[in-house]
Scaffold this active site. Sequence first.
Site, short mmCIF file in Angstrom:
data_model
loop_
_atom_site.label_atom_id
_atom_site.label_comp_id
_atom_site.label_asym_id
_atom_site.label_seq_id
_atom_site.Cartn_x
_atom_site.Cartn_y
_atom_site.Cartn_z
N LEU A 1 -10.53 -19.62 21.86
CA LEU A 1 -11.09 -18.38 22.37
C LEU A 1 -11.34 -18.40 23.89
O LEU A 1 -10.89 -17.51 24.62
CB LEU A 1 -12.40 -18.08 21.64
N GLU B 1 -2.55 -26.50 24.05
CA GLU B 1 -3.42 -26.53 22.88
C GLU B 1 -2.83 -27.49 21.86
O GLU B 1 -1.65 -27.37 21.51
CB GLU B 1 -3.56 -25.12 22.29
N GLN C 1 -12.90 -14.41 14.92
CA GLN C 1 -12.22 -15.11 16.01
C GLN C 1 -10.73 -15.28 15.73
O GLN C 1 -9.90 -15.18 16.64
CB GLN C 1 -12.88 -16.47 16.24
N TYR D 1 -23.57 -5.14 -1.21
CA TYR D 1 -24.79 -5.74 -0.67
C TYR D 1 -24.91 -5.55 0.85
O TYR D 1 -25.89 -6.00 1.45
CB TYR D 1 -24.85 -7.23 -1.03
N ASP E 1 -17.57 -24.43 25.05
CA ASP E 1 -18.28 -25.53 24.41
C ASP E 1 -18.15 -26.84 25.16
O ASP E 1 -18.99 -27.73 25.01
CB ASP E 1 -17.78 -25.72 22.98
#
Length: 522
Positions: A17, A37, A114, A206, A291
């Site tokens: 991301l 990647e 994502q 729900y 991160d």
Amino acid sequence: MTSEDEPIPVLIVGGSLVGLSAAVFLAWRGVPTVVVEKHAGSSLHPRAIGYTTRTVELFRAAGIELPPARHEGPPRRARVESLAGHWHEEYPWTPGNRAATAGHSPVRGTAIAQDRLEPILRERAVELGADLRPDTELTGFTQDDDCVTATLSVRGGQEYRLRARYLVAADGARSFVREKLGIGRDGRGVLSVQRSILFRAPLEQYLDQGVVQFEIEQPDLKAFLTTYSDGRWVLMVADDVDLDERQQYTLVRQATGLPDLPVELITTGRWELAASIADRFSSGRVFLAGDAAHQLPPNRGGYGANTGIEDAHNVAWKLAAVLSGQSTPDLLDSYDAERRPVAWLRHEQIFARADYKAHIRTPTSDVQIIDEQAMELGQIYRSAAVLGASGELPPARRPELWAGQPGTRAPHVRVRANGAERSMLDLFGHDWVLLSQDGEWSAALAHATAELGLAATFVHIGTDADPLEPDAFRDAYGVADDGATLVRPDGYIAWRTRTAPADPAAALTDALGTVAHAAGNR
């Protein structure tokens, strides 16, 4: 081992991301970029789902339109026995919070899994010219005064070297780049090891009350259940135990309170719930983002993924400015100065709220909870790329209370420009922008840009952009009719003069030269 000897401008390590966002923002600014990647594509686990108003603004500017969420504001959460059982209580992310983004932005936040968003980012990055290389892992790198030399390994055995002027590390919480640089981390650290079960089940009934997150509390089960709003759900438990398929079915049905629920298991995951901030966000020609820079546990403020996307946007315009020769490398020092305090503020806010009350180290948190809109749209940058953001100012406040304070996001004002109704935010993005109701500032900007060799645009308020409401610009930006506001390429206010100084051209030249080159770093 082969080599690509001609240095590329930017190498991004990590094509998830944040790495993909960085690729979009850099390529949109015309910066040739390579993204490596190690995986072939997106994770089977969707991970992030909520994207804030600011993130949607940034994507929109780069040509990515995301559909708005059905409900405005942070996701609603309830403490329940089970979905079908007793619902104990619902509690907000920010107690007593006032209404959300109406009037602050032309867009609002959204919810998209994502693994649905990443293909959109890949497509846009490639369309803009980014070079994406999946199945390619960074196995080593060195840097000198001129560039970073990366050793890359392609799945199947091929290895080669690639040189880049700069490297952006978006390679996750266990960042190889951060560890190789020897950058430590601080913060709460690991809170627990979570096991997750991703599944499909007919549970839409729900969601009728608008609650989408559920804390399951049973004598023998403490778990967290949420939906990705596309038929998929995830159940997370803190017991670090391998479960076979039969046990997974049993656990899902226990959490939902529906013993006969038809369940389709998709995948499972194991991950650390942790909060850690890197000691610094850059080292030489290498910049940490997402991160790799700050691991923040999932929360309703969207502080994890969204903070990383804003990192990418911040570093992208600065790299573009330096690579084009518009700014000196000193500007890059402001990346750590601006983004690390934001990460720490969000770290503190997470543990001040009820969602993480179990991890508060004292009976009650002594951290003052900051308003949602202040956290999302009202944080302040203090660096050499801003003039007039003193240390006495609070780290965040609601946007309308800043009223054009340097270091904050330039406010949204509805205007008529080029024959259409637009947001003033649409005027920002690529170059420096000077705003004023006084047309005399046009000559001052022409003098400054000629002197400094910078690209900048003058917007004459009332002519080039006419506010739809009287005094809207004056109120939002805090300047008199003859004052001026200088907005950076990332949409943050760099400098402002409430009224015209004795020599506008000299004042503007000095201010623009200082913030564009972050001259205060020298």
